[in-house]
Scaffold this motif. Structure first.
Motif, PDB file in Angstrom:
ATOM      1  N   UNK A  17       4.605   6.448   4.645  1.00 39.24           N
ATOM      2  CA  UNK A  17       4.793   6.655   6.088  1.00 39.24           C
ATOM      3  C   UNK A  17       6.078   6.032   6.573  1.00 39.24           C
ATOM      4  N   UNK A  26       0.495   4.297   0.625  1.00 35.44           N
ATOM      5  CA  UNK A  26       0.448   5.261   1.729  1.00 35.44           C
ATOM      6  C   UNK A  26       1.209   4.743   2.951  1.00 35.44           C
ATOM      7  N   UNK A  27       1.203   3.437   3.129  1.00 36.12           N
ATOM      8  CA  UNK A  27       1.976   2.863   4.235  1.00 36.12           C
ATOM      9  C   UNK A  27       3.467   2.988   3.927  1.00 36.12           C
ATOM     10  N   UNK A  28       3.811   2.744   2.667  1.00 34.57           N
ATOM     11  CA  UNK A  28       5.206   2.903   2.253  1.00 34.57           C
ATOM     12  C   UNK A  28       5.656   4.350   2.483  1.00 34.57           C
ATOM     13  N   UNK A  68       0.851  -1.192   0.000  1.00 32.19           N
ATOM     14  CA  UNK A  68       0.000   0.000   0.000  1.00 32.19           C
ATOM     15  C   UNK A  68       0.887   1.243   0.000  1.00 32.19           C
TER      16      UNK A  68
END
Lengths: 459, 230
Positions: A266, A262-264, A260
């Protein structure tokens, strides 16, 4: 890792007499870079290549060889790894493609390879890699014709062969800077980005690290390693496959699944890594860091021969998160003394009037030094205006000032006659002054460097 | 790790629940120091009335069952009930809507008012592991997708970066006569959500949405903890 990046001896398995074949280019690259270690060649046909004796099999090699580069087809790779393990060669680079990135048969082959690695205890870079580069050791395992490499302080980790191939050709020929190490990860069946990042983090030759990744093999470990390394070295990452369409392409390219986005995002921020958004930044930012210091902050001054630039580049600085602060009063006075009274000198520095009064060299040199000394300024961009009619000045004062004020980087960009821009770039870059052909580029670079400085402070 | 929390989760797993009820979820959140709305679990109208009296009107009446994850979509929520009369009416209406087959309980909850809604979540990424999410709450979570992630365990500065990292971060500042949000409580809540996930691998997802700012104070008004399908 020493055996990979500083091998005393190396064997090419699948060495070839035919020019252009990987098994031949590898050898050529090593010779071009004056590799000083011992080179052994293996090919079942035996004979001689480039005047060197060729062994018929791995068993025929002497003991104690540090590294092997295997340029055989995929199907032969697992058994070769076993044979190398038995010979005691513990560092192996696998060039062959045709593994998990292709089809199910390749997947099976990759599983066999993983089994062979486990059984033999060798460490493997690849498969599906162009190899790696270690300029301080005059060494490369690349099978892409890369020529003689320039030594520098930047190191690359890439989930592509480009940084041991075409992109290395580009940066050494067009960007005029050098590298310390570079590593094409390939399918990462054994060694992955965390292993290499860990090594670069401790490597005295590596001052800054640039990565291109499409996937992360062991995210938790990567985070841990990156967080540690980014505390004392600038670490940049271009993440390929950030868009859905890009992720599909990544699957086809190196057989990797993207997490994902967005997790990357972050995780990267958390690890103190500075995110790049364009491929060209992998060399534009690297060029700045190879020869110049990382600026202390985001406060910029620039010298401009055009009023329009002072306006629109200030806008761009603002968009990029760069500050164009007020200069100290003594700086302002010094600039005003060289300028006609009707131009009110301030930051950014409109240099046109001073050039008219005192000539190019005096005006630019004095103004550049004035802003370099200013305590409100972290970095300076000089926009040069070069045309045949206005005359081409001696630009040596720029590298001289750069040496005198090493804490604050100077970048050069141009507006004028293309041939003079190119000539100036070719003169200045080898003398340690990064040049950018488009006026926005140095500001983009500075913005990323300021971001990096912030991340390192917070890491 | 609190043993109380473990007991709640283990019991739910034994019962074959795919998720904790809102009440159970909030007990877990509260055990980790996350402020949750005051509420009482009730099974009858009379219990509901005495709960409301204790909590003080206005109150909210909500279905609370392991099968009713999306209460709002089924319409089993009545908000802003300001008197015993309104509570009685809502009780009758919601029970009718729920139908005879409904075997869950009901929650009587304080009515938390505040124009600012935010959310905190947790998603267990196959690679990075528990990842904590922060963003705008309520319907804006889906509409604007203004969210930010950090991987657990979170350090204080990671949590602070999250608060500053969404586009709408000014919502937490002093604005239009509303006080600045209590950042320390939010920082703690973000770190706590990461810790819950690290302590309890059985938890697949956490969704605290909305977290309403009552003045400066964030309060979890709804909470859902999803268990992994084992």
């Amino acid at each position: 890792m020493e055996k990979f990046f500083n091998p005393q001896s190396v064997a090419v398995i699948g060495a070839s007499v035919s020019e252009g074949k990987p098994g031949n280019v590898v050898l050529r690259n090593m010779l071009d870079n004056a590799y000083k270690g011992k080179i052994f060649l293996v090919n079942p046909r035996g004979g001689q290549i480039e005047g060197r004796l060729v062994a018929k099999s791995i068993e025929d090699l002497p003991a104690g060889i540090d590294q092997a580069i295997v340029t055989l087809p995929a199907a032969l790779v697992p058994e070769t790894v076993l044979a190398l393990g038995e010979k005691g060669i513990k560092a192996v680079v696998l060039a062959a493609s045709g593994f998990a990135e292709v089809n199910e048969m390749g997947e099976g082959l990759q599983a066999d390879l993983a089994e062979a690695i486990k059984e033999s205890g060798v460490r493997v870079l690849g498969p599906n890699t162009t190899g790696h580069i270690s300029v301080p050791a005059n060494f490369t395992s690349s099978f892409f014709p890369i020529g003689k490499l320039r030594r520098g302080s930047v190191s690359y980790i890439a989930q592509t062969g480009n940084f041991c191939g075409i992109s290395i050709r580009h940066l050494s020929s067009a960007e005029n800077f050098g590298v310390a190490r570079s590593c094409g990860l390939g399918n990462k069946v054994d060694l992955n980005e965390s292993d290499i990042l860990d090594f670069y983090g401790q490597d005295p030759e590596t001052k800054s690290i640039f990565m291109y990744l499409e996937s992360v093999a062991n995210p938790t470990r990567f985070l841990r390693v990156a967080r540690r390394v980014s505390q004392h070295k600038p670490v940049f990452l271009l993440k390929g496959g950030a868009s859905d369409a890009g992720a599909q392409a990544a699957l086809a390219h190196t057989g990797s699944l993207a997490a994902d986005g967005r997790i990357v995002d972050g995780a990267i921020a958390q690890a103190g890594i500075t995110r790049l958004s364009k491929y060209s930044q992998l060399f534009h930012v690297a060029k700045a860091l190879d020869v110049m210091a990382l600026p202390k902050g985001n406060r910029v001054s620039f010298l401009s021969p055009s009023g329009a630039f002072t306006v629109c580049l200030t806008d761009i600085c603002r968009d990029l998160g760069l500050d164009v602060p007020k200069l100290e009063e003594k700086t302002r006075k010094r600039l005003q003394d060289l300028a006609p009274p009707f131009i009110r000198m301030r930051n950014p520095v409109d240099i046109f009037g001073s050039v008219g009064m005192h000539g190019y060299e005096v005006a630019y040199k004095d103004a550049l030094e004035a802003v370099l000394i200013d305590r409100n300024i972290d970095a300076v961009v000089a926009i040069l205006m070069l045309t045949t009619e206005t005359g081409i000045p001696d630009l040596n004062f720029i590298p001289q000032l750069a040496k005198r004020y090493p804490v604050k980087p100077i970048y050069v960009t141009f507006m004028g006659e293309h041939k003079h821009n190119i000539a100036a770039k070719e003169l200045l870059e080898p003398l340690g002054v990064p040049c950018y052909l488009e006026v926005e580029q140095p500001f983009e670079v500075l913005s990323l460097l300021a971001d990096c400085r912030r991340k390192m402070r917070r890491a | 790790m609190s043993s109380r929390t473990k007991k709640i989760i283990d019991t739910a797993i034994k019962r074959g629940q795919r998720a904790l009820t809102e009440y159970e979820s909030k007990r877990v959140l509260a055990a980790y120091g996350i402020p949750v709305s005051r509420e009482v679990l009730v099974a009858s109208a009379s219990q509901a009335r005495s709960a409301a009296k204790k909590i003080k009107y206005p109150v909210v009446l909500k279905a609370c069952s392991a099968d009713e994850a999306h209460k709002t979509e089924k319409g089993l929520v009545a908000v802003n009930l300001s008197s015993q009369k309104e509570l009685n009416e809502a009780w009758t209406a919601l029970n009718k809507k729920a139908g005879r087959g409904y075997d869950g309980n009901w929650l009587v909850q304080e009515m938390v008012k505040g124009p600012r809604e935010i959310m905190i979540g947790m998603h267990r990424d196959p690679g990075f592991g528990p990842s904590v999410m922060f963003g705008l709450g309520g319907i804006f979570t889906e509409i604007l997708q203004d969210v930010i992630f950090r991987v657990a365990p979170l350090r204080k500065k990671d949590a602070r970066d999250m608060l500053r990292g969404i586009r709408a971060c000014k919502i937490l500042d002093e604005i239009r006569g509303m006080p600045s949000a209590d950042k320390e409580v939010l920082v703690h809540a973000l770190m706590a959500v990461g810790q819950i996930a690290l302590d309890h691998p059985e938890i697949e997802e956490i969704d605290i949405n909305p977290l309403i700012l009552k003045g400066a104070k964030p309060i979890a008004v709804d909470g859902l903890i999803v268990l992994s399908g084992v």
